[in-house]
Design an enzyme around this catalytic site. Sequence first.
Site, PDB file in Angstrom:
ATOM      1  N   LYS A   1       0.812  -1.224   0.000  1.00  0.00           N
ATOM      2  CA  LYS A   1       0.000   0.000   0.000  1.00  0.00           C
ATOM      3  C   LYS A   1       0.846   1.276   0.000  1.00  0.00           C
ATOM      4  O   LYS A   1       0.439   2.298  -0.556  1.00  0.00           O
ATOM      5  CB  LYS A   1      -0.939   0.007   1.208  1.00  0.00           C
ATOM      6  CG  LYS A   1      -2.029  -1.077   1.147  1.00  0.00           C
ATOM      7  CD  LYS A   1      -3.046  -0.758   0.072  1.00  0.00           C
ATOM      8  CE  LYS A   1      -4.198  -1.767   0.060  1.00  0.00           C
ATOM      9  NZ  LYS A   1      -5.085  -1.555  -1.121  1.00  0.00           N
TER      10      LYS A   1
ATOM     11  N   GLU B   1      -9.685   6.136   3.257  1.00  0.00           N
ATOM     12  CA  GLU B   1     -10.492   5.074   3.838  1.00  0.00           C
ATOM     13  C   GLU B   1      -9.566   3.894   4.081  1.00  0.00           C
ATOM     14  O   GLU B   1      -8.504   3.804   3.459  1.00  0.00           O
ATOM     15  CB  GLU B   1     -11.607   4.653   2.865  1.00  0.00           C
ATOM     16  CG  GLU B   1     -11.177   3.690   1.741  1.00  0.00           C
ATOM     17  CD  GLU B   1     -10.239   4.316   0.720  1.00  0.00           C
ATOM     18  OE1 GLU B   1     -10.227   5.555   0.615  1.00  0.00           O
ATOM     19  OE2 GLU B   1      -9.509   3.571   0.038  1.00  0.00           O
TER      20      GLU B   1
ATOM     21  N   SER C   1       1.585  -9.715  -1.082  1.00  0.00           N
ATOM     22  CA  SER C   1       1.304  -8.283  -0.998  1.00  0.00           C
ATOM     23  C   SER C   1       1.504  -7.689   0.391  1.00  0.00           C
ATOM     24  O   SER C   1       1.722  -6.496   0.532  1.00  0.00           O
ATOM     25  CB  SER C   1      -0.115  -8.017  -1.479  1.00  0.00           C
ATOM     26  OG  SER C   1      -1.039  -8.802  -0.755  1.00  0.00           O
TER      27      SER C   1
END
Lengths: 261, 392
Positions: free
Chosen positions: B86, B108, B374
């Site tokens: 991220k 968010e 990830s």
Amino acid sequence: MSRLEELFRSRKKKALLMPYITGGYPTIHECRHVLDAFVAGGADMIELGVPFSDPLADGPVVQASAQRALDEGVTPDDVLALAGEFSGRLPVVLLVYFNCVYAYGQERFVDAAAQAGVSGLIVPDLPVDEAGEFAGICRARGVDPILLVAPTSTDERISMIAAQASGFIYCVSVAGVTGARTSLSEQLPDFLARVRAKTDVPLAVGFGVSTPDHAAAVAEYADGVIIGSRLISMVAEAGDIDIAVRAVTSFLSLINEVLEP
Amino acid sequence: MSIPARFGPYGGRYVPETVIPALDQLAAAYERMSADPGFNAQLDGLLKDFVGRPTPLYLAERLTEKLGGPRIYLKREDLCHTGAHKINNTVGQLLLAVEMGKKRIIAETGAGQHGVATATAAALFGLPCAIYMGEKDIARQELNVVRMKLLGAEVIPVSSGSRTLKDAMNEAIRDWVTNVGETYYVIGSVAGPAPYPAIVRDFQSVIGREAREQILQQEGRLPNELIACVGGGSNAMGLFAAFMDTGVGMTGVEAAGEGLETGRHGASIERGARGVLHGSLSYILQDAYGQILEAHSISAGLDYPGVGPEHSYLHDEGRVRYDSVTDAEALAAFTLLSETEGIIPALESSHAIAYVVKHTGRFSPGDAIIVNLSGRGDKDVHQAARALGLLE
């Protein structure tokens, strides 16, 4: 000229009174009574919302009303039927999020709305750039696609919106979501003047209009006054539908007084 | 270069008029900055020294041996600063926000990884930051809530709807509509209105660019297949984007939750229909009237009833295969990778591993595949412990 535009042009009042309620709130049956109160209170047009699970243009009050209606099992078909019951008494416009229209089928939805006597459709998450196909479908069936402008809209975008608009233009009074506010934006007159400079289409103002004073101020610059969250709060707080009906009727009568010529 | 607003029929900008001018400004700023060598040098510098890139491409030998199938390479995004991919996106978007003169950051978050990554980047640039998070996610991702607070962010609980990522995104959009002048909204996946899906994909595509170079060095050829989990789909797009000009196979793994047949899942592509959610047209989970349904997954990051519009397009085009694995299969893979490789994966990434376990037979022993790892599983340890009964 469309039925809605005709209504604005032939008015005697300073501005039309356009109350909003979420269709089927608190229940289908009780909503009917609220709509009766709109008529009794002197509304010139009814704005009826189709409850949606994810209403991202709405503040907490309208959100909660939509959730309540959905919990009651209210569907777009129910709201269309409700519109059909009242469209003979007052012009009705529907506020509906695009996914409800899309899932129903754009043509099928607009057909059903036209069948119910609905005069206009407001889709808060369908900006003018995305509205081409939908607006065409509406026009072919004699329903006005109502576009929104915001204080953040550039002059270029206001021109784009004005070129596509019919019925009326929904002017969002303030950058934000729906909900009662203590005061109107100081920039509202300038904003409305910017829109007015680009179009002859009637202008209705909503988002945050919640008192007779607000309505009087809006009526100085616009052709219509939209009141939603405040009315829904009145219904919610009343707890009892008879009390709610009396409160809504007398509140709308108060607003009507300031809109008299 | 112009940023695509649509991927085939998907994408678009289905949001209130109030924010459309801000999306125009964002698209113009991104177009300008992405062509600016100074901006790119600054971004590359941050990715190297702050995020810790490049991340390794690691041959998981014991897992390979155990499954007896293809050679399995793990793209180690779990080793990024903050523990997941991220941050690649948030550092890029914060640079954009600063260039655009924005004074406040909002985002968010579902699992909390994007929230942590946004709070981290906001701290790095000294900007105030508010993170919207569903109450249900706050309860199951307590650790990330604390991390965000430590990083100076305000965590705003969202109690509407399903109290998960979908509702957090609604609330973030409402904040943005209200404060659009000075606020920059950092979307965390390849979702939302244009130009976000393209911007997030581009910032994440560093994953695929590195992986492509690394596999050529280690295998001397391109891989047979890329595998990544798909919630909104940013880690998958980041890996896939750099291989679009090749014939490499690609699989996106959605969350089958308690099983597709139970209706409690997050498989928007496999079980959804076309519709509009959070500003773009894509496959979404909805009822016959277009009401958005709640998604279900053991992994908060995949618990989302939509998917990025480019994935819908790649699905329809047949370029990417989409499949799903259940909570139970993901949990088994979580344990398997931990025990065989000494790597505790995020429950999201465990879905990609689980797909390989389940479909080893699709591959030949001579094949080489890349699985996008990830994120790391620290944030999921409590949840896994409950599910696996490790806390008796």
